[in-house]
Design an enzyme around this catalytic site. Structure first.
Site, PDB file in Angstrom:
ATOM      1  N   VAL A  12      -1.752  -4.842 -11.739  1.00  0.00           N
ATOM      2  CA  VAL A  12      -2.478  -5.605 -10.731  1.00  0.00           C
ATOM      3  C   VAL A  12      -2.794  -7.005 -11.261  1.00  0.00           C
ATOM      4  O   VAL A  12      -2.550  -8.009 -10.588  1.00  0.00           O
ATOM      5  CB  VAL A  12      -3.770  -4.849 -10.330  1.00  0.00           C
ATOM      6  CG1 VAL A  12      -4.633  -5.686  -9.418  1.00  0.00           C
ATOM      7  CG2 VAL A  12      -3.413  -3.533  -9.654  1.00  0.00           C
ATOM      8  N   ASP A  31      -6.918 -11.000 -21.487  1.00  0.00           N
ATOM      9  CA  ASP A  31      -6.876  -9.563 -21.789  1.00  0.00           C
ATOM     10  C   ASP A  31      -7.442  -9.380 -23.187  1.00  0.00           C
ATOM     11  O   ASP A  31      -7.272 -10.251 -24.049  1.00  0.00           O
ATOM     12  CB  ASP A  31      -5.436  -9.040 -21.714  1.00  0.00           C
ATOM     13  CG  ASP A  31      -5.375  -7.530 -21.561  1.00  0.00           C
ATOM     14  OD1 ASP A  31      -5.074  -7.059 -20.461  1.00  0.00           O
ATOM     15  OD2 ASP A  31      -5.638  -6.814 -22.562  1.00  0.00           O
ATOM     16  N   PHE A 153      -3.181  -3.569  -2.682  1.00  0.00           N
ATOM     17  CA  PHE A 153      -2.374  -2.523  -2.038  1.00  0.00           C
ATOM     18  C   PHE A 153      -0.925  -2.544  -2.499  1.00  0.00           C
ATOM     19  O   PHE A 153      -0.059  -1.953  -1.878  1.00  0.00           O
ATOM     20  CB  PHE A 153      -2.433  -2.678  -0.511  1.00  0.00           C
ATOM     21  CG  PHE A 153      -3.826  -2.504   0.048  1.00  0.00           C
ATOM     22  CD1 PHE A 153      -4.382  -1.235   0.179  1.00  0.00           C
ATOM     23  CD2 PHE A 153      -4.594  -3.602   0.414  1.00  0.00           C
ATOM     24  CE1 PHE A 153      -5.667  -1.069   0.680  1.00  0.00           C
ATOM     25  CE2 PHE A 153      -5.879  -3.452   0.913  1.00  0.00           C
ATOM     26  CZ  PHE A 153      -6.419  -2.177   1.046  1.00  0.00           C
ATOM     27  N   LYS A 205      -9.689   1.109   0.554  1.00  0.00           N
ATOM     28  CA  LYS A 205      -8.664   1.352  -0.466  1.00  0.00           C
ATOM     29  C   LYS A 205      -8.462   2.852  -0.713  1.00  0.00           C
ATOM     30  O   LYS A 205      -7.338   3.361  -0.703  1.00  0.00           O
ATOM     31  CB  LYS A 205      -9.076   0.644  -1.760  1.00  0.00           C
ATOM     32  CG  LYS A 205      -8.269   1.008  -2.968  1.00  0.00           C
ATOM     33  CD  LYS A 205      -6.855   0.480  -2.879  1.00  0.00           C
ATOM     34  CE  LYS A 205      -6.037   0.974  -4.061  1.00  0.00           C
ATOM     35  NZ  LYS A 205      -4.768   0.349  -4.192  1.00  0.00           N
ATOM     36  N   LEU A 251       7.481   9.910   4.333  1.00  0.00           N
ATOM     37  CA  LEU A 251       7.785  11.267   4.803  1.00  0.00           C
ATOM     38  C   LEU A 251       8.969  11.826   4.017  1.00  0.00           C
ATOM     39  O   LEU A 251       9.718  12.648   4.524  1.00  0.00           O
ATOM     40  CB  LEU A 251       8.090  11.264   6.300  1.00  0.00           C
ATOM     41  CG  LEU A 251       6.893  11.122   7.240  1.00  0.00           C
ATOM     42  CD1 LEU A 251       7.347  11.111   8.699  1.00  0.00           C
ATOM     43  CD2 LEU A 251       5.859  12.237   7.021  1.00  0.00           C
ATOM     44  N   CYS A 261      -1.972   5.915  -9.413  1.00  0.00           N
ATOM     45  CA  CYS A 261      -2.904   5.674  -8.300  1.00  0.00           C
ATOM     46  C   CYS A 261      -3.214   6.911  -7.473  1.00  0.00           C
ATOM     47  O   CYS A 261      -4.354   7.366  -7.439  1.00  0.00           O
ATOM     48  CB  CYS A 261      -2.345   4.575  -7.406  1.00  0.00           C
ATOM     49  SG  CYS A 261      -1.965   3.083  -8.327  1.00  0.00           S
ATOM     50  N   LYS A 321       8.513   7.137 -10.280  1.00  0.00           N
ATOM     51  CA  LYS A 321       9.307   6.736  -9.124  1.00  0.00           C
ATOM     52  C   LYS A 321      10.322   5.696  -9.590  1.00  0.00           C
ATOM     53  O   LYS A 321      10.315   5.305 -10.759  1.00  0.00           O
ATOM     54  CB  LYS A 321       8.427   6.204  -7.995  1.00  0.00           C
ATOM     55  CG  LYS A 321       7.715   4.911  -8.319  1.00  0.00           C
ATOM     56  CD  LYS A 321       7.076   4.352  -7.069  1.00  0.00           C
ATOM     57  CE  LYS A 321       6.634   2.935  -7.306  1.00  0.00           C
ATOM     58  NZ  LYS A 321       6.070   2.309  -6.129  1.00  0.00           N
TER      59      LYS A 321
END
Ligand code: UGA
Length: 442
Positions: A12, A31, A153, A205, A251, A261, A321
């Site tokens: 993010v 950071d 998002f 969210k 779907l 997440c 993924k």
């Protein structure tokens, strides 16, 4: 041109920093990890994200994007500071806010002029107020600030295009002026802007992620019923998706959702509900169905062989993924651990996640490509829908295997074609042509 400070350079934070600088703003990304910052200065990114390297290099070279470990440097000229630190899963599914606390305290100690503090990390409802209290309590002397919730998002693997093409921007704040100023920053993105109070924005969210996770568990439940009744879930999803009230996306039945997440956020929402005396039965069902999907893959192998002991199984795809090297909550870990624990030899191939995977699954025997993976295997199990797996030479793959067994956890292939090629093929929810092959037409 605005001056922006971004705290945290994970998915993010790095996307926020890189893309806001690309829109012409001056961004300093902070950071606490010296190593991450030193690497970023050499254009070595902490994550694999398509297109990110180019955006980072372009903006560093133009002088609009800087990396540092110093809050002083980050906040020096900043009008806005985005908190983008991690909120890992803590005890009982509760989000662990220690990094948010450190960020809020350090901002409070360091700031020497008014600031708008924007929370982008996914945080439990009420965290914006909590951050506000921490800053107030920690400031050595009172300086004006405002806290705005602006949940992110974006999807991993599509972070840059999601940043530039958001469906909406959600801003939560009771300070209208602060919300308007943050809205101005987002105007170039030309998306609808919704302004709510802090808690409602935080809830949007969670509710969005929980709904998407529910959609996935829903179609996975339908897939399991399809297997029993001899229907094909892919066609069922297509048929459902044309209904505009349902929509075609999210779907895809398979091995269930993973990543940093959905698993964490659904549990955190259920935890918040429980703590406040509510009974989030649907969320519990979503989690249970998701857990079952991973076991389902193994059950399919056990149904074919009885036991997986001494079988050689190739995991095709390891990341949770496609288009990411992220292994967090990847179903491949549960599936690999089980197979290894039951005495199978587990091989693995992934286009980009093998380095990360081998740290978590040290027993993995890594392959160079899908054909190398399949060589000598008793089964190949498809776990990540990478594009490079969609057009394989399936005859070549079959010929190098010891037994042509494929469990397709992502429904990449067509049952009839695979059976025609001589595979023992099991998809997810693919009726009598695939899957368990048992259900028959009446
Ligand atoms: C998700 C949301 O999609 C983002 O909107 C959100 O910003 C992000 O979480 C976050 O909270 O930071 P991400 O985890 O990157 O993004 O990945 P998704 O593309 O949503 O996929 C999540 C999981 O669901 C993956 O394991 C994916 O394989 C699985 N999935 C997705 C399915 O099994 N079926 C589908 O139809 C879609």
């Amino acid at each position: 041109m605005k001056n922006i400070c971004v705290i945290g350079v994970g998915y993010v934070g790095l996307t926020t920093a890189a893309c806001f600088s690309d829109l012409g703003n001056k961004v300093v990304a902070v950071d606490i990890s010296e190593e991450r910052i030193a690497n970023l200065k050499k254009a070595i990114l902490p994550i694999y994200e398509p297109g990110m390297q180019e955006v980072v290099v372009r903006n560093v070279e133009s002088g609009r994007l800087h990396f540092t470990t110093s809050y002083e440097e980050g906040l020096k000229d900043a009008e806005f500071v985005f908190i983008c630190v991690g909120t890992p899963e803590g005890v009982d599914g509760e989000a662990d806010l220690r990094y948010v606390r450190i960020a809020a305290e350090t901002i409070a100690k360091t700031m020497d002029h008014p600031l708008i503090i924007i929370n982008k990390s996914t945080v439990p409802v009420g965290t914006g107020d909590w951050v506000s209290d921490i800053v107030k309590e920690t400031q050595p002397k009172p300086i004006d600030f405002s806290v705005v919730s602006c949940p992110e998002f974006l999807r991993e693997g599509a972070a840059i295009s999601d940043f530039y093409n958001p469906d909406r921007t959600v801003l939560g704040s009771t300070d209208r002026d602060a919300a308007n100023r943050v809205a101005q920053l987002h105007l170039p993105l030309r998306a609808p802007i919704i302004v709510t109070n802090l808690r409602t924005a935080e809830m949007i969210k969670y509710a969005s992620n929980a709904f998407l996770a529910t959609k996935i568990s829903f179609i996975n439940e339908i897939a399991n019923i399809c297997e029993a009744l001899g229907a094909d879930v892919k066609e069922v999803a297509t048929g459902m998706g044309y209904d505009k009230r349902i929509g075609p996306r999210f779907l895809d039945a398979g091995i269930g959702y993973g990543g940093s997440c959905f698993p964490k956020d659904v549990k955190a929402l259920a935890h918040m509900a429980n703590v406040h005396g509510r009974h989030p039965q649907l969320l519990h069902a979503v989690i249970d169905i998701n857990d079952y999907q991973r076991r389902h893959v193994i059950l399919k192998l056990e149904e074919i062989w009885g036991s997986v002991k001494d079988k050689v199984v190739g995991l095709m795809g390891l990341a949770f993924k496609e288009n990411t090297d992220d292994m967090r909550e990847s179903p491949s870990i549960t599936i690999g651990d089980y197979l290894h624990g039951r005495g199978a030899v587990v091989r693995g191939y992934d286009p980009v996640a093998m380095e990360n995977a081998s740290k978590i699954m040290p027993y993995l025997n890594l392959a160079e490509d899908p054909y190398d993976l399949a060589r000598g295997c008793d089964a190949v199990v498809v776990l990540t829908p990478w594009n490079e797996f969609k057009n394989l030479d399936l005859e070549r793959l079959r010929d190098v295997m010891r037994q042509p067994v494929m469990v397709d956890g992502r429904n990449l292939y067509e049952p009839e074609i695979m059976q025609g090629l001589g595979y023992t093929y099991r998809g997810i929810g693919r009726g009598y042509n695939g899957s368990n092959g048992k259900a028959k037409k009446k």
